[in-house]
Design an enzyme around this catalytic site. Sequence first.
Site, mmCIF file in Angstrom:
data_model
loop_
_atom_site.group_PDB
_atom_site.id
_atom_site.type_symbol
_atom_site.label_atom_id
_atom_site.label_comp_id
_atom_site.label_asym_id
_atom_site.label_seq_id
_atom_site.Cartn_x
_atom_site.Cartn_y
_atom_site.Cartn_z
ATOM 1 N N CYS A 256 0.415 -0.111 10.323
ATOM 2 C CA CYS A 256 -0.185 -0.997 9.529
ATOM 3 C C CYS A 256 0.977 -1.944 8.698
ATOM 4 O O CYS A 256 1.938 -1.424 7.973
ATOM 5 C CB CYS A 256 -0.874 -0.260 8.166
ATOM 6 S SG CYS A 256 -1.730 -1.658 7.198
ATOM 7 N N CYS B 131 -19.362 1.922 8.597
ATOM 8 C CA CYS B 131 -18.629 1.076 9.853
ATOM 9 C C CYS B 131 -17.513 1.955 9.767
ATOM 10 O O CYS B 131 -16.501 1.974 9.041
ATOM 11 C CB CYS B 131 -18.412 -0.120 9.266
ATOM 12 S SG CYS B 131 -17.240 -1.198 10.427
ATOM 13 N N CYS C 17 0.893 -1.260 -0.089
ATOM 14 C CA CYS C 17 -0.251 -0.099 0.031
ATOM 15 C C CYS C 17 0.955 1.113 0.016
ATOM 16 O O CYS C 17 1.841 1.348 0.757
ATOM 17 C CB CYS C 17 -0.901 0.123 1.279
ATOM 18 S SG CYS C 17 -2.043 1.468 1.120
ATOM 19 N N CYS D 249 -16.477 -9.186 5.201
ATOM 20 C CA CYS D 249 -15.744 -7.764 4.984
ATOM 21 C C CYS D 249 -14.595 -8.002 4.072
ATOM 22 O O CYS D 249 -13.748 -8.831 4.392
ATOM 23 C CB CYS D 249 -15.349 -7.250 6.299
ATOM 24 S SG CYS D 249 -14.696 -5.479 5.979
ATOM 25 N N CYS E 13 -19.562 -6.174 3.363
ATOM 26 C CA CYS E 13 -18.935 -5.136 3.735
ATOM 27 C C CYS E 13 -17.651 -4.963 2.980
ATOM 28 O O CYS E 13 -17.010 -6.062 2.666
ATOM 29 C CB CYS E 13 -18.550 -5.163 5.067
ATOM 30 S SG CYS E 13 -17.497 -3.819 5.819
ATOM 31 N N ARG F 207 -17.788 -2.981 17.975
ATOM 32 C CA ARG F 207 -17.077 -4.252 17.593
ATOM 33 C C ARG F 207 -15.830 -4.213 18.371
ATOM 34 O O ARG F 207 -14.883 -3.508 18.320
ATOM 35 C CB ARG F 207 -16.861 -4.391 16.177
ATOM 36 C CG ARG F 207 -16.399 -5.618 15.906
ATOM 37 C CD ARG F 207 -16.262 -6.206 14.474
ATOM 38 N NE ARG F 207 -17.444 -5.774 13.794
ATOM 39 C CZ ARG F 207 -17.647 -4.875 12.772
ATOM 40 N NH1 ARG F 207 -16.572 -4.354 12.367
ATOM 41 N NH2 ARG F 207 -18.843 -5.004 12.190
ATOM 42 N N CYS G 141 0.472 4.628 7.130
ATOM 43 C CA CYS G 141 0.095 4.535 8.424
ATOM 44 C C CYS G 141 0.881 3.754 9.290
ATOM 45 O O CYS G 141 1.361 2.718 8.936
ATOM 46 C CB CYS G 141 -1.333 3.674 8.125
ATOM 47 S SG CYS G 141 -2.226 4.434 6.963
#
Length: 330
Positions: free
Chosen positions: A73, A201, A66, A110, A141, A273, A70
């Site tokens: 991550c 979400c 990616c 998801c 999702c 969650r 972040c």
Amino acid sequence: MTTQLAPAAGQVAAPRPQRWSVEQVEALFALPFNDLLYQAQQIHRTHFDPNSVQLSSLLSVKTGGCSEDCGYCPQSAHHDTGVEAEDLLPVAEVVAAARAAKANGATRFCMGAAWRGPRQQELEQVAEMVKAVHALGIETCATLGMLKDGQAEQLKAAGLDYYNHNLDTSPEFYGEIISTRVYQDRLDTLERVRHAGIHVCCGGIVGMGESRRDRAALIAQLANLDPCPESVPINNLVQVPGTPLDGTASLDPLEFVRTIAVARITMPRARVRLSAGRREMPEALQALCFLAGANSIFYGDKLLTTGNPEVEQDKALLARLGMSPAEPGA
Ligand code: SAM
Ligand code: DTB
Ligand code: SF4
């Protein structure tokens, strides 16, 4: 012709959703632990069956490489974590995973992609996946990063029920964690998702070295989204070697429980969650999170690239707690 009647004298119009100041949320965090949990539990019981838990299964449909940076991550190309960049999975593989998740009792599936945002051709491929998963009769999702105008509508047309897009932390702390996008980018995508009629979400991560005020500011941001997100994942940072946040002092587990309770109080009707980090939590702590108002979990042996408790272990835990999976759509 139908006429919209104004409320008659003495009647009150439906109350506007409450706006939370950061100070009000901080005051909840500062309550004695037992008072906070009692309040959360009262609100939880007003809106939900307290013994029911919604089960969502995750699949990384596009792993690694990616372009975003972040700090938490493992899938960022900026960090050397050993996660290799892979291509988008074939639809048949995704459908097989969704079928298995449904057979195991999950009610939502998801699909996660390690993208800053999907290119148009990628979006069309994901839309095919969504269509195929939707046809199995399980809620869908997706979490694909930032969406451009029109993309949320395409996902909605394919049968997407929820879009996951986290605010992750407070606006003030955001720049310490991510430099390749800004908070407003996230809010813009959330607006597009909401406008397309997809359920939102949206949650965050704690344990990243943020202050309690940052946690309160995150919750205030989430609770002040209008309308509130339908699902609120609260993740405890999973520390992955090679990420900048590896080695961060871990959060007091009771502060994690407080965060869940505050989310429950400020977002009474949301599915809160208990998300990443659950594998690292003792079962008694997970039970405390359910008492604080968590009523959804990620279910399945894997999150995206890191582990989650084994399905059999979760089934046994829920049985010990007398909790049962929520019905689809609940
Ligand atoms: N790339 C898309 C995005 O960022 O929105 C979708 C996938 S991204 C992995 C989805 C979410 O996973 C992030 O917003 C973050 O909240 C969560 N996440 C990623 N790494 C994590 C970690 N190490 N611990 C806890 N949560 C994490
Ligand atoms: C969310 O809030 N947490 C999930 C899901 N939404 C996509 C992701 C957690 C990822 C944990 C790190 C990993 O497994 O790569
Ligand atoms: Fe990319 Fe999402 Fe990971 Fe950030 S959280 S690096 S955007 S996959």
